[in-house]
Design a protein around this motif. Structure first.
Motif, short mmCIF file in Angstrom:
data_model
loop_
_atom_site.label_atom_id
_atom_site.label_comp_id
_atom_site.label_asym_id
_atom_site.label_seq_id
_atom_site.Cartn_x
_atom_site.Cartn_y
_atom_site.Cartn_z
N GLN A 109 -42.34 37.24 9.08
CA GLN A 109 -42.97 36.92 10.00
C GLN A 109 -43.32 37.86 10.81
O GLN A 109 -42.17 38.80 11.29
CB GLN A 109 -41.63 36.00 10.83
N PRO A 110 -44.14 38.26 10.80
CA PRO A 110 -45.02 39.48 11.60
C PRO A 110 -43.94 40.19 12.86
O PRO A 110 -44.14 38.83 13.81
CB PRO A 110 -46.51 39.94 11.11
N ARG A 111 -43.61 41.07 13.38
CA ARG A 111 -43.40 42.08 15.08
C ARG A 111 -44.47 42.67 14.92
O ARG A 111 -44.67 43.02 14.12
CB ARG A 111 -41.91 41.40 14.51
N LEU A 112 -44.32 42.71 16.26
CA LEU A 112 -45.26 43.89 16.99
C LEU A 112 -44.62 44.83 16.93
O LEU A 112 -43.03 44.88 17.68
CB LEU A 112 -46.40 43.54 18.04
N CYS A 113 -45.31 45.97 17.33
CA CYS A 113 -44.53 46.96 18.30
C CYS A 113 -45.64 47.81 18.47
O CYS A 113 -46.34 48.53 18.50
CB CYS A 113 -43.63 48.14 16.67
N GLY A 114 -45.08 48.57 20.03
CA GLY A 114 -46.05 49.34 20.25
C GLY A 114 -46.06 49.63 21.93
O GLY A 114 -45.04 48.45 22.47
N VAL A 115 -46.58 50.66 22.98
CA VAL A 115 -46.63 51.04 24.09
C VAL A 115 -46.36 49.96 25.16
O VAL A 115 -45.98 49.52 25.24
CB VAL A 115 -46.99 51.95 24.76
N PRO A 116 -47.90 48.87 24.57
CA PRO A 116 -47.87 47.37 25.50
C PRO A 116 -46.94 46.35 25.30
O PRO A 116 -47.26 46.11 26.71
CB PRO A 116 -49.44 47.73 24.52
N LEU A 117 -45.82 46.48 24.38
CA LEU A 117 -44.96 44.82 25.24
C LEU A 117 -44.10 46.01 25.95
O LEU A 117 -43.33 45.46 26.19
CB LEU A 117 -44.51 45.51 23.12
N GLY A 162 -54.24 27.52 23.08
CA GLY A 162 -55.48 26.84 23.57
C GLY A 162 -56.30 28.34 23.82
O GLY A 162 -57.38 27.87 24.44
N TRP A 163 -55.55 29.19 24.91
CA TRP A 163 -56.77 30.61 25.18
C TRP A 163 -56.58 31.65 23.86
O TRP A 163 -57.08 32.47 24.18
CB TRP A 163 -55.71 31.20 26.31
N GLY A 164 -56.60 30.72 23.01
CA GLY A 164 -56.66 31.24 21.72
C GLY A 164 -55.09 32.43 21.70
O GLY A 164 -56.23 33.73 20.69
N GLY A 165 -54.36 32.95 22.32
CA GLY A 165 -53.15 33.68 21.68
C GLY A 165 -52.91 34.13 20.07
O GLY A 165 -52.31 32.63 19.76
N TRP A 166 -52.37 35.16 19.89
CA TRP A 166 -51.25 34.72 19.41
C TRP A 166 -50.07 35.00 19.96
O TRP A 166 -49.36 36.14 20.19
CB TRP A 166 -51.97 36.19 18.50
N VAL A 167 -49.47 34.04 19.49
CA VAL A 167 -47.67 33.75 20.56
C VAL A 167 -46.82 34.40 19.50
O VAL A 167 -46.91 33.55 17.85
CB VAL A 167 -47.73 32.19 20.59
N GLN A 168 -46.40 35.18 19.51
CA GLN A 168 -45.29 35.52 19.32
C GLN A 168 -43.46 34.63 19.37
O GLN A 168 -44.08 33.77 20.33
CB GLN A 168 -44.27 36.88 19.39
N PRO A 169 -42.78 34.87 18.36
CA PRO A 169 -42.03 33.53 19.06
C PRO A 169 -41.06 33.63 20.23
O PRO A 169 -41.39 35.46 20.59
CB PRO A 169 -40.76 33.92 18.14
N LEU A 170 -40.90 32.36 20.70
CA LEU A 170 -39.67 32.47 22.09
C LEU A 170 -39.28 33.08 22.59
O LEU A 170 -37.97 33.01 21.51
CB LEU A 170 -40.40 31.14 22.86
N GLN A 171 -38.64 33.68 23.14
CA GLN A 171 -37.88 34.79 23.47
C GLN A 171 -36.63 34.14 24.92
O GLN A 171 -36.78 34.26 25.48
CB GLN A 171 -37.72 35.96 24.06
N GLY A 172 -36.17 32.90 24.55
CA GLY A 172 -35.23 32.11 25.72
C GLY A 172 -36.36 31.87 26.65
O GLY A 172 -37.24 30.60 26.56
N PRO A 220 -49.24 49.65 7.32
CA PRO A 220 -49.85 49.00 8.60
C PRO A 220 -50.80 49.59 9.91
O PRO A 220 -51.55 50.52 9.94
CB PRO A 220 -48.67 48.03 9.59
N GLN A 221 -51.88 48.82 9.56
CA GLN A 221 -53.62 49.27 10.74
C GLN A 221 -53.43 49.14 11.99
O GLN A 221 -52.59 48.08 12.23
CB GLN A 221 -54.67 49.09 10.27
N GLU A 222 -53.33 50.56 12.97
CA GLU A 222 -53.40 49.77 14.57
C GLU A 222 -54.54 49.15 14.76
O GLU A 222 -55.93 49.40 13.84
CB GLU A 222 -53.21 51.17 15.03
N GLN A 223 -54.28 48.37 15.81
CA GLN A 223 -55.51 47.26 16.54
C GLN A 223 -54.81 47.29 18.04
O GLN A 223 -54.00 47.35 18.38
CB GLN A 223 -55.39 46.01 15.72
N ARG A 224 -56.02 47.40 18.51
CA ARG A 224 -56.00 47.16 20.32
C ARG A 224 -55.75 45.55 20.45
O ARG A 224 -56.88 44.84 20.27
CB ARG A 224 -56.92 48.50 20.65
N TYR A 225 -54.60 45.50 21.90
CA TYR A 225 -54.19 44.18 22.34
C TYR A 225 -53.78 43.98 23.42
O TYR A 225 -53.96 45.12 24.15
CB TYR A 225 -53.07 43.46 20.99
#
Length: 196
Positions: A113-121, A46-56, A2-7
């Motif tokens: 379902q893609p899950r994200l990984c990286g320091v910003p999380l 509405g703000w264009g976010g890529w929403v990840q599954p809710l965590q409770g 997978p390619q790294e992207q800045r978010y």
């Protein structure tokens, strides 16, 4: 591979939900949580976010790093949204959020379902945990995407000194990480939420 992207990553957390789930009958709590979840998802999309599954009782969304202003605007609006939900108001339940924003490289893990990984999380989560009810905290990379002079005279941001955040102590002590607090709605003028 997978390619790294800045978010830009936004994490929202309902403050005091552990106490609320104990104070309210479970059916009422589930309705309050459902109302908040639905309204929050609509706001983030509405703000264009890529929403990840809710965590409770938490929400996670990402934007391309050059759209940090949309992420911050979503965080700002989410606070007002949580305080004004009709069903929660009927029950005299006051909902407050805290929010954390961080930016940097992320990768999507393979899967259905893609899950994200990286320091910003991790950094967004630490900032969210460090925030007081009603606060939005962000790292300097997010702040730099919003304004030319974060924390300056006309800024909607206030520089912030935080105790060491777990896992980020070395970068904090070395001056590689700076933090800002988004000023609240009462202290900002009408046109101040625009990117600098």
């Amino acid at each position: 591979m997978p390619q790294e992207q800045r978010y830009c990553v936004l994490i929202l957390d309902l403050v005091g939900s552990t106490q609320l789930v104990q104070d309210l009958p479970l059916g009422l709590w589930s309705e309050v949580l459902g109302e908040w979840s639905t309204a929050t998802l609509d706001l983030l999309w509405g703000w264009g976010g890529w929403v990840q599954p809710l965590q409770g009782d938490a929400a996670l969304a990402c934007w391309p790093q050059d759209q940090a202003d949309a992420a911050v605007s979503a965080a700002h609006q989410a606070h007002s949204l949580a305080r004004g939900l009709p069903f929660a108001e009927q029950l005299n339940v006051e909902l407050n959020l805290r929010a954390g924003l961080a930016a940097g490289a992320l990768m999507a893990l393979p899967g259905d379902q893609p899950r994200l990984c990286g320091v910003p999380l991790h950094l967004a989560q630490r900032l969210c945990s460090a925030a007081q009810p009603g606060e939005t905290l962000m790292c300097s990379q997010v702040a730099a995407g919003l304004e030319h002079d974060p924390g300056g005279q006309d800024s909607v941001l206030s520089p912030l000194s935080l105790p060491p955040l777990k896992g980020f102590e070395a970068k904090q002590c070395g001056g590689e990480l700076g933090f800002f607090r988004l000023r609240t709605a009462h202290t900002m003028g009408a046109g101040q939420m625009k990117a600098g």
